[in-house]
Design a protein around this motif. Structure first.
Motif, PDB file in Angstrom:
ATOM      1  N   ILE A  18       0.834  -1.195   0.000  1.00 31.00           N
ATOM      2  CA  ILE A  18       0.000   0.000   0.000  1.00 31.00           C
ATOM      3  C   ILE A  18       0.875   1.253   0.000  1.00 31.00           C
ATOM      4  O   ILE A  18       0.617   2.214  -0.731  1.00 31.00           O
ATOM      5  N   GLN A  19       1.944   1.243   0.813  1.00 25.41           N
ATOM      6  CA  GLN A  19       2.846   2.399   0.894  1.00 25.41           C
ATOM      7  C   GLN A  19       3.461   2.710  -0.463  1.00 25.41           C
ATOM      8  O   GLN A  19       3.496   3.880  -0.890  1.00 25.41           O
ATOM      9  N   MET A  20       3.930   1.674  -1.145  1.00 26.80           N
ATOM     10  CA  MET A  20       4.577   1.878  -2.440  1.00 26.80           C
ATOM     11  C   MET A  20       3.600   2.468  -3.459  1.00 26.80           C
ATOM     12  O   MET A  20       3.917   3.442  -4.156  1.00 26.80           O
ATOM     13  N   ARG A  21       2.396   1.909  -3.541  1.00 26.07           N
ATOM     14  CA  ARG A  21       1.443   2.388  -4.537  1.00 26.07           C
ATOM     15  C   ARG A  21       0.879   3.752  -4.158  1.00 26.07           C
ATOM     16  O   ARG A  21       0.607   4.596  -5.024  1.00 26.07           O
ATOM     17  N   TYR A  22       0.715   3.990  -2.868  1.00 24.96           N
ATOM     18  CA  TYR A  22       0.212   5.299  -2.430  1.00 24.96           C
ATOM     19  C   TYR A  22       1.221   6.397  -2.774  1.00 24.96           C
ATOM     20  O   TYR A  22       0.845   7.463  -3.291  1.00 24.96           O
ATOM     21  N   GLU A  23       2.491   6.150  -2.501  1.00 25.36           N
ATOM     22  CA  GLU A  23       3.518   7.156  -2.781  1.00 25.36           C
ATOM     23  C   GLU A  23       3.691   7.375  -4.281  1.00 25.36           C
ATOM     24  O   GLU A  23       3.905   8.511  -4.726  1.00 25.36           O
ATOM     25  N   ALA A  24       3.584   6.289  -5.066  1.00 22.49           N
ATOM     26  CA  ALA A  24       3.688   6.437  -6.523  1.00 22.49           C
ATOM     27  C   ALA A  24       2.529   7.263  -7.071  1.00 22.49           C
ATOM     28  O   ALA A  24       2.691   8.061  -8.008  1.00 22.49           O
ATOM     29  N   TYR A  25       1.371   7.110  -6.462  1.00 22.27           N
ATOM     30  CA  TYR A  25       0.208   7.879  -6.905  1.00 22.27           C
ATOM     31  C   TYR A  25       0.351   9.345  -6.513  1.00 22.27           C
ATOM     32  O   TYR A  25       0.083  10.251  -7.312  1.00 22.27           O
ATOM     33  N   ARG A  26       0.781   9.586  -5.275  1.00 18.06           N
ATOM     34  CA  ARG A  26       0.898  10.965  -4.800  1.00 18.06           C
ATOM     35  C   ARG A  26       2.000  11.729  -5.545  1.00 18.06           C
ATOM     36  O   ARG A  26       1.872  12.919  -5.809  1.00 18.06           O
ATOM     37  N   SER A  27       3.092  11.044  -5.870  1.00 14.07           N
ATOM     38  CA  SER A  27       4.229  11.745  -6.477  1.00 14.07           C
ATOM     39  C   SER A  27       4.168  11.784  -8.003  1.00 14.07           C
ATOM     40  O   SER A  27       4.592  12.762  -8.618  1.00 14.07           O
ATOM     41  N   GLN A  28       3.614  10.734  -8.620  1.00 12.42           N
ATOM     42  CA  GLN A  28       3.656  10.635 -10.079  1.00 12.42           C
ATOM     43  C   GLN A  28       2.291  10.401 -10.723  1.00 12.42           C
ATOM     44  O   GLN A  28       2.191  10.332 -11.954  1.00 12.42           O
ATOM     45  N   GLY A  29       1.255  10.241  -9.914  1.00 12.31           N
ATOM     46  CA  GLY A  29      -0.071   9.999 -10.469  1.00 12.31           C
ATOM     47  C   GLY A  29      -0.272   8.594 -10.990  1.00 12.31           C
ATOM     48  O   GLY A  29      -1.231   8.326 -11.722  1.00 12.31           O
ATOM     49  N   GLU A  30       0.604   7.661 -10.610  1.00 15.44           N
ATOM     50  CA  GLU A  30       0.500   6.277 -11.086  1.00 15.44           C
ATOM     51  C   GLU A  30      -0.501   5.512 -10.211  1.00 15.44           C
ATOM     52  O   GLU A  30      -0.322   5.438  -9.000  1.00 15.44           O
ATOM     53  N   VAL A  31      -1.524   4.933 -10.827  1.00 19.19           N
ATOM     54  CA  VAL A  31      -2.533   4.197 -10.066  1.00 19.19           C
ATOM     55  C   VAL A  31      -2.308   2.690 -10.106  1.00 19.19           C
ATOM     56  O   VAL A  31      -2.893   1.950  -9.323  1.00 19.19           O
ATOM     57  N   GLY A  32      -1.464   2.234 -11.030  1.00 23.59           N
ATOM     58  CA  GLY A  32      -1.180   0.810 -11.107  1.00 23.59           C
ATOM     59  C   GLY A  32      -2.269   0.032 -11.821  1.00 23.59           C
ATOM     60  O   GLY A  32      -3.109   0.609 -12.520  1.00 23.59           O
ATOM     61  N   PRO A  33      -2.305  -1.287 -11.640  1.00 21.21           N
ATOM     62  CA  PRO A  33      -3.285  -2.133 -12.341  1.00 21.21           C
ATOM     63  C   PRO A  33      -4.719  -1.763 -11.967  1.00 21.21           C
ATOM     64  O   PRO A  33      -4.970  -1.117 -10.943  1.00 21.21           O
ATOM     65  N   SER A  34      -5.666  -2.204 -12.781  1.00 23.90           N
ATOM     66  CA  SER A  34      -7.083  -1.947 -12.517  1.00 23.90           C
ATOM     67  C   SER A  34      -7.583  -2.944 -11.478  1.00 23.90           C
ATOM     68  O   SER A  34      -8.083  -4.024 -11.809  1.00 23.90           O
ATOM     69  N   ASP A  35      -7.434  -2.584 -10.220  1.00 23.40           N
ATOM     70  CA  ASP A  35      -7.823  -3.464  -9.122  1.00 23.40           C
ATOM     71  C   ASP A  35      -8.439  -2.620  -8.004  1.00 23.40           C
ATOM     72  O   ASP A  35      -8.688  -1.421  -8.175  1.00 23.40           O
ATOM     73  N   ILE A  36      -8.695  -3.237  -6.860  1.00 21.46           N
ATOM     74  CA  ILE A  36      -9.313  -2.503  -5.760  1.00 21.46           C
ATOM     75  C   ILE A  36      -8.419  -1.371  -5.269  1.00 21.46           C
ATOM     76  O   ILE A  36      -8.891  -0.257  -4.994  1.00 21.46           O
ATOM     77  N   MET A  37      -7.111  -1.601  -5.180  1.00 19.54           N
ATOM     78  CA  MET A  37      -6.193  -0.567  -4.726  1.00 19.54           C
ATOM     79  C   MET A  37      -6.245   0.641  -5.654  1.00 19.54           C
ATOM     80  O   MET A  37      -6.224   1.799  -5.196  1.00 19.54           O
ATOM     81  N   HIS A  38      -6.313   0.402  -6.931  1.00 21.76           N
ATOM     82  CA  HIS A  38      -6.457   1.466  -7.936  1.00 21.76           C
ATOM     83  C   HIS A  38      -7.663   2.348  -7.598  1.00 21.76           C
ATOM     84  O   HIS A  38      -7.576   3.580  -7.579  1.00 21.76           O
ATOM     85  N   MET A  39      -8.791   1.716  -7.351  1.00 20.82           N
ATOM     86  CA  MET A  39     -10.016   2.460  -7.092  1.00 20.82           C
ATOM     87  C   MET A  39      -9.963   3.203  -5.755  1.00 20.82           C
ATOM     88  O   MET A  39     -10.496   4.307  -5.630  1.00 20.82           O
ATOM     89  N   LEU A  40      -9.311   2.618  -4.755  1.00 19.59           N
ATOM     90  CA  LEU A  40      -9.188   3.296  -3.469  1.00 19.59           C
ATOM     91  C   LEU A  40      -8.344   4.565  -3.593  1.00 19.59           C
ATOM     92  O   LEU A  40      -8.577   5.555  -2.890  1.00 19.59           O
ATOM     93  N   LEU A  41      -7.358   4.547  -4.476  1.00 25.60           N
ATOM     94  CA  LEU A  41      -6.537   5.735  -4.698  1.00 25.60           C
ATOM     95  C   LEU A  41      -7.313   6.841  -5.399  1.00 25.60           C
ATOM     96  O   LEU A  41      -7.106   8.028  -5.124  1.00 25.60           O
ATOM     97  N   GLU A  42      -8.205   6.461  -6.291  1.00 28.44           N
ATOM     98  CA  GLU A  42      -8.888   7.455  -7.121  1.00 28.44           C
ATOM     99  C   GLU A  42     -10.228   7.929  -6.569  1.00 28.44           C
ATOM    100  O   GLU A  42     -10.739   8.962  -7.000  1.00 28.44           O
ATOM    101  N   THR A  43     -10.814   7.195  -5.642  1.00 23.45           N
ATOM    102  CA  THR A  43     -12.132   7.582  -5.148  1.00 23.45           C
ATOM    103  C   THR A  43     -12.069   8.890  -4.351  1.00 23.45           C
ATOM    104  O   THR A  43     -11.021   9.246  -3.805  1.00 23.45           O
ATOM    105  N   ARG A  44     -13.187   9.591  -4.305  1.00 24.87           N
ATOM    106  CA  ARG A  44     -13.240  10.889  -3.628  1.00 24.87           C
ATOM    107  C   ARG A  44     -14.477  10.980  -2.738  1.00 24.87           C
ATOM    108  O   ARG A  44     -15.514  10.373  -3.024  1.00 24.87           O
ATOM    109  N   HIS A  45     -14.355  11.747  -1.670  1.00 31.52           N
ATOM    110  CA  HIS A  45     -15.473  11.987  -0.757  1.00 31.52           C
ATOM    111  C   HIS A  45     -16.599  12.668  -1.523  1.00 31.52           C
ATOM    112  O   HIS A  45     -16.359  13.638  -2.268  1.00 31.52           O
ATOM    113  N   PRO A  46     -17.838  12.202  -1.360  1.00 31.66           N
ATOM    114  CA  PRO A  46     -18.933  12.741  -2.176  1.00 31.66           C
ATOM    115  C   PRO A  46     -19.244  14.211  -1.928  1.00 31.66           C
ATOM    116  O   PRO A  46     -19.848  14.860  -2.774  1.00 31.66           O
TER     117      PRO A  46
END
Length: 450
Positions: free
Chosen positions: A216-244
């Motif tokens: 989680i740490q690796m993918r979270y930091e990659a998303y925050r620093s470079q916008g990389e969400v990784g494969p289309s999986d649950i972790m991907h969606m957790l990174l991109e979801t937003r509070h309604p």
């Protein structure tokens, strides 16, 4: 008819000291004969007034709680907090509604046809692993079922396999978590010191988190620093979801909480149910043959599972007899009266699948193993209204379909490849802590079909 093992209930309600001693290892062992037939019961502990509601109209009112009058009980969220934090499982009210909205895109990744190849690959690896073991002696089933259930949800969340070391760490750590958390709960409701049990349970939770926190740490930091969400999986969606309302993303700690909840719900309950299902099959050679015939010799596909009604009934009956979560615990938030019993804010009201699904007023021969009851028109109403292993109402388990498909694939593959035999000796005895497990494990002989 097979009557599989369950704790023989006490003739009368136990006094507080005896209830403390029996509840130390398992909550279902504190039940007495009337527990299985009463409409509503009550127990007054030193620090908690506890009510059990078995009448179906009350179950409906509590579980279909549109006004948030019966949230998850604070005691439950306190003790599960080190494991799942403030996740959608433990949150209440508007917080729960917002979290559920944010998680909906993630759960879209668990659509049954989409995840079937992921499940199939994991199950094929499991069968290969079993065939490499020494099958001349009994095989411990619970670690295997923990591994396959954890591996499937791991691949679904992160798109990678769970290795053997991680699986072993999770199995042992969760075993310890349950071993420590049950005494902690008993000590709390009796107003006694914790004696370090709660601290040791929190340590076990950290060992589980350690398996997936670096990912989680690796993918979270990659998303925050470079916008990389990784494969289309649950972790991907957790990174991109937003509070309604605020538009804010999940923080790292919030993602840890949600992944911990998804992982726990996605593997521990399934592992419990699968272990009991394999035990029941081992006691019923004729049923194994029927299910193997229904599945056929060809590789199991998505359509195979969809049409396997006998296999579906068998798993449903397993969940009726051995619901992985045997008590749903809710908190009374306002002065309430049910069946003449007065409840105050802070009191606990429990809805028990274990009791409701073993009540003779709901199911004939309630302790008997009868998969055919789920195709019996005379039991159809009970199967709709008195069957709730996944809960009921708006907080019903969102992964119910996922769990059923996973289980049917595992069980179908096992009866297709092996004859299951229960060796001579004592039968496995269920104990209930966080989930329903066997007291000393379940071991089976697995004889490969030629």
């Amino acid at each position: 008819m097979l009557i599989p093992p369950y704790p023989v209930p006490h003739r009368n309600k136990a006094q507080l000291l005896k209830r403390f001693l029996t509840g130390w290892k398992s909550s279902i062992h504190t039940l007495f004969e009337k527990s299985y037939t009463m409409k509503m019961g009550e127990i007054h502990f030193p620090k908690l007034d506890f009510f059990i509601a078995n009448e179906l109209s009350i179950v409906e009112e509590v579980m279909n709680d549109g006004q948030h009058a019966y949230p998850k009980h604070a005691l439950q969220t306190e003790f599960l907090g080190p494991l799942i934090g403030n996740s959608v499982f433990s949150a209440n009210g508007l917080d729960w509604e917002y979290q559920r909205t944010m998680l909906n895109p993630a759960f879209a990744q668990t659509s049954l046809k989409r995840v079937f190849p992921v499940m199939k690959a994991a199950v094929d690896d499991l069968i290969d692993h079993i065939l490499k073991q020494d099958l001349s002696r009994p095989v411990a089933i619970e670690p295997l079922m923990t591994h396959i259930a954890a591996d499937i949800i791991f691949r679904t969340i992160f798109s990678i396999r769970l290795d053997a070391d991680g699986s072993s760490q999770i199995y042992q750590a969760f075993h310890n978590f349950q071993r420590y958390i049950q005494p902690s709960a008993m000590l709390r409701i009796y107003g006694l010191p914790m004696f370090g049990y709660k601290r040791r349970a929190a340590h076990a939770a950290k060992l589980i988190h350690a398996v997936f926190k670096p990912i989680i740490q690796m993918r979270y930091e990659a998303y925050r620093s470079q916008g990389e969400v990784g494969p289309s999986d649950i972790m991907h969606m957790l990174l991109e979801t937003r509070h309604p309302e605020t538009g804010a993303p999940f923080s790292f700690d919030e993602i840890m909480d949600q992944v911990s909840m998804i992982f726990l719900a996605g593997h521990e309950t399934s592992a419990s149910a699968l272990s009991w299902a394999l035990y029941l099959l081992a006691e019923c050679p004729h049923l194994q043959q029927e299910l193997a015939g229904e599945i056929g010799p060809d590789p199991i596909g998505f359509e195979t599972i969809k049409r396997a009604q006998k296999l579906r009934n068998m798993f449903s009956e397993t969940l009726r007899l051995y619901p992985p979560v045997s008590f749903f615990l809710r908190q009374v938030t306002r002065p309430t009266e049910m069946r003449g019993k007065k409840m105050n804010p802070g009191d606990m009201i429990a809805i028990s699948p274990w009791l409701i699904q073993r009540n003779k007023d709901n199911f004939p021969c309630p302790h008997g193993f009868d998969p055919g009851r789920f195709s019996d028109p005379e039991q159809a109403e009970a199967c709709r209204n008195a069957y709730l292993p996944f809960g009921k109402g708006p907080r019903m388990c969102i992964g119910a379909g996922f769990a059923q498909q996973e289980a049917m694939l595992v069980l179908g593959s096992m009866v297709q490849k092996f004859q299951l035999i229960y060796p001579q000796g004592p039968k496995p005895q269920p104990v209930n802590k966080v989930t329903l497990r066997s007291e000393k494990g379940i071991s089976l002989m697995l004889s490969p079909h030629n």
